[in-house]
Design an enzyme around this catalytic site. Sequence first.
Site, PDB file in Angstrom:
ATOM      1  CD  GLU A  43      -1.381  -2.328   2.078  1.00 31.51           C
ATOM      2  OE1 GLU A  43      -0.168  -2.656   1.944  1.00 31.51           O
ATOM      3  OE2 GLU A  43      -2.181  -2.945   2.792  1.00 31.51           O
TER       4      GLU A  43
ATOM      5  CB  CYS B  46      -0.122  -3.142   8.562  1.00 34.27           C
ATOM      6  SG  CYS B  46       0.941  -1.811   7.948  1.00 34.27           S
TER       7      CYS B  46
HETATM    8  N1  THU Z   1       2.302  -6.442   4.078  1.00 34.86           N
HETATM    9  C1  THU Z   1       1.824  -5.602   3.111  1.00 34.86           C
HETATM   10  O1  THU Z   1       2.442  -5.402   2.066  1.00 34.86           O
HETATM   11  N2  THU Z   1       0.648  -4.974   3.348  1.00 34.86           N
HETATM   12  C2  THU Z   1      -0.119  -5.160   4.461  1.00 34.86           C
HETATM   13  O2  THU Z   1      -1.144  -4.510   4.607  1.00 34.86           O
HETATM   14  C3  THU Z   1       0.273  -6.124   5.471  1.00 34.86           C
HETATM   15  C4  THU Z   1       1.641  -6.691   5.330  1.00 34.86           C
HETATM   16  C5  THU Z   1       3.556  -7.134   3.826  1.00 34.86           C
HETATM   17  C6  THU Z   1       4.705  -6.686   4.679  1.00 34.86           C
HETATM   18  C7  THU Z   1       5.592  -7.905   4.659  1.00 34.86           C
HETATM   19  O3  THU Z   1       6.396  -7.856   3.501  1.00 34.86           O
HETATM   20  C8  THU Z   1       4.627  -9.072   4.522  1.00 34.86           C
HETATM   21  O4  THU Z   1       3.395  -8.506   4.073  1.00 34.86           O
HETATM   22  C9  THU Z   1       4.392  -9.849   5.801  1.00 34.86           C
HETATM   23  O5  THU Z   1       4.052  -9.007   6.844  1.00 34.86           O
END
Ligand code: THU
Length: 135
Positions: free
Chosen positions: A58, A87
Site C-alpha cells: 500500500e 496494517c
Molecule cells: N504487508 C503488506 O504489504 N501490506 C499489508 O497490509 C500487510 C503486510 C507485507 C509486509 C511484509 O512484507 C509481509 O506482508 C508480511 O508481513
Amino acid sequence: MNTVSNHLLLSAAAKVRLNAYAPYSGFRVGAAVLTDDGTVITGCNVENASYGLAICAERNAIGRAIAMGYARFDTIAVVAEPLATPCGACRQFIVEFGKEIRVICADANQLDEVREWTIAELIPESFDGSKLPRQ
Ligand code: THU
C-alpha cells in the site's frame, strides 16, 4: 463517480502482487491506487534482510503515485492470499490523503469476493496532522 471497476483495480493489484519481493515472509501483497482522474498506480511489498525495513504494498503504491504527481485518491485495492487488510502504519499513511478513500480487499484467488470500507472506518480517531505546530 468511479469509472474504474472494483474488478479492474483488484486485477491490477493481483498482477503487481506477482512482482512482490517477499523472500523472508513468503507473503506477497499487491496494491492498486485509483486517483481522482481515473489513473491506476500499483505497488507491491518489498522486503529486506534487515526485516524491519520491509515496505508494504500500500505504501509503495501511494509513494509511486505521489512521485508521479498524484495526491487525490478515490480507492486503494489490496490483494493477498489469503485476503489481508492494511496494517496500522498503512492505514495512517492512507488516511493522510483523505478520510473518504475507499479500501477494497480480496483474496488473490477470489477477486469477486470483495470487502470494502472507508479508510476512516479502518482507522477511527487517526492522528491528525493539522494539529501540528508550524515553524
Ligand atoms: N504487508 C503488506 O504489504 N501490506 C499489508 O497490509 C500487510 C503486510 C507485507 C509486509 C511484509 O512484507 C509481509 O506482508 C508480511 O508481513
